[in-house]
Design a protein around this motif. Structure first.
Motif, PDB file in Angstrom:
ATOM      1  N   LEU A 217       3.054  -5.564  13.732  1.00 49.50           N
ATOM      2  CA  LEU A 217       3.904  -6.070  12.645  1.00 49.50           C
ATOM      3  C   LEU A 217       3.278  -5.783  11.281  1.00 49.50           C
ATOM      4  O   LEU A 217       3.977  -5.717  10.276  1.00 49.50           O
ATOM      5  CB  LEU A 217       4.137  -7.572  12.803  1.00 49.50           C
ATOM      6  N   GLY A 218       1.967  -5.610  11.264  1.00 45.91           N
ATOM      7  CA  GLY A 218       1.267  -5.303  10.021  1.00 45.91           C
ATOM      8  C   GLY A 218       1.755  -4.019   9.369  1.00 45.91           C
ATOM      9  O   GLY A 218       1.717  -3.883   8.138  1.00 45.91           O
TER      10      GLY A 218
ATOM     11  N   TRP B  20      -6.964  -6.335  10.049  1.00 46.04           N
ATOM     12  CA  TRP B  20      -5.760  -6.856  10.682  1.00 46.04           C
ATOM     13  C   TRP B  20      -4.850  -5.742  11.198  1.00 46.04           C
ATOM     14  O   TRP B  20      -3.749  -6.005  11.683  1.00 46.04           O
ATOM     15  CB  TRP B  20      -4.976  -7.750   9.719  1.00 46.04           C
TER      16      TRP B  20
ATOM     17  N   ASP C 242      -0.204  -7.308  16.153  1.00 46.84           N
ATOM     18  CA  ASP C 242      -0.724  -6.628  14.964  1.00 46.84           C
ATOM     19  C   ASP C 242       0.116  -5.433  14.523  1.00 46.84           C
ATOM     20  O   ASP C 242      -0.002  -4.986  13.387  1.00 46.84           O
ATOM     21  CB  ASP C 242      -2.185  -6.213  15.159  1.00 46.84           C
TER      22      ASP C 242
ATOM     23  N   LYS D 196       4.723  -3.112   8.948  1.00 49.45           N
ATOM     24  CA  LYS D 196       5.855  -3.471   8.085  1.00 49.45           C
ATOM     25  C   LYS D 196       5.395  -4.058   6.750  1.00 49.45           C
ATOM     26  O   LYS D 196       6.136  -4.058   5.786  1.00 49.45           O
ATOM     27  CB  LYS D 196       6.754  -4.493   8.790  1.00 49.45           C
ATOM     28  N   PHE D 197       4.163  -4.579   6.728  1.00 46.84           N
ATOM     29  CA  PHE D 197       3.637  -5.223   5.520  1.00 46.84           C
ATOM     30  C   PHE D 197       2.576  -4.375   4.813  1.00 46.84           C
ATOM     31  O   PHE D 197       1.836  -4.874   3.973  1.00 46.84           O
ATOM     32  CB  PHE D 197       3.061  -6.600   5.868  1.00 46.84           C
ATOM     33  N   GLY D 198       2.512  -3.114   5.188  1.00 51.66           N
ATOM     34  CA  GLY D 198       1.596  -2.200   4.520  1.00 51.66           C
ATOM     35  C   GLY D 198       0.147  -2.295   4.970  1.00 51.66           C
ATOM     36  O   GLY D 198      -0.747  -1.757   4.305  1.00 51.66           O
ATOM     37  N   ILE D 199      -0.117  -2.961   6.075  1.00 49.02           N
ATOM     38  CA  ILE D 199      -1.485  -3.043   6.597  1.00 49.02           C
ATOM     39  C   ILE D 199      -1.778  -1.737   7.330  1.00 49.02           C
ATOM     40  O   ILE D 199      -1.036  -1.341   8.237  1.00 49.02           O
ATOM     41  CB  ILE D 199      -1.661  -4.253   7.529  1.00 49.02           C
TER      42      ILE D 199
END
Length: 181
Positions: free
Chosen positions: A43-44, A55, A41, A46-49
């Protein structure tokens, strides 16, 4: 979060519960993967989570439901033939324990927002009242620092010693059964 070393050591120690008929490098390797995988998680970020999202870090992938789903998946993919026998129950319990131990160790750390153990049914984040493990930094460059050294030292005490004790106890138990047969 606890470091990958603490998570991996916990899974390895749990694997020592098995006798030779199930114990293998494959078994404990998959257990270590289960114990480390909830941190996918991160890694989220990097995707703006956001950290506190469903998540986000220490969210759904740290939940007991995720541990159940991952355990079933691992058993289905790698131990399909053994799932019909009594061994399947022990395999499921092992992989579930390895995966769930991730959240348990993280709930014993000194930082973060807590663990969403009951996600998706309840997204409240929890810590345990007893939190002796130094929170590990996210990222290798930050880990190899004074902070990372403090993490490793606290994990040696609070994870390493109990894991070694568990390994020794299982060794003694297995050997006592061998000598009786």
């Amino acid at each position: 979060m606890a470091s990958i070393f603490a998570h991996g050591l916990t899974a390895f120690a749990f694997s020592k519960s098995f006798k030779n008929d199930l114990y293998s490098i494959k078994l404990w390797s998959l257990g270590v993967i289960c114990a480390i995988l909830p941190d996918v998680d991160v890694l989220g970020f990097k995707f703006g989570i956001a950290y506190g999202d469903f998540w986000g870090h220490r969210g759904f992938t740290h939940s007991l439901l995720f541990a159940c789903i991952l355990s079933l998946l691992i058993c289905f993919l790698f131990y399909r033939k053994k799932m019909k026998a009594y061994q399947g129950v022990f395999l499921f319990i092992y992989f579930f324990s390895c995966t769930a131990s991730h959240g348990v160790l993280d709930a014993m750390t000194t930082g973060g927002l807590g663990i969403a153990f009951l996600s998706p049914f309840d997204t409240t984040r929890y810590f345990f009242p007893f939190r002796p493990i130094q929170v590990s930094p996210i990222g290798a460059s930050r880990f190899f620092s004074q902070w990372g050294l403090k993490v490793i030292l606290s994990e040696l005490i609070w994870v390493g010693i109990p894991a070694l004790g568990y390994i020794m106890i299982t060794y003694l138990v297995h050997n006592s059964f061998k000598s009786k047969n």
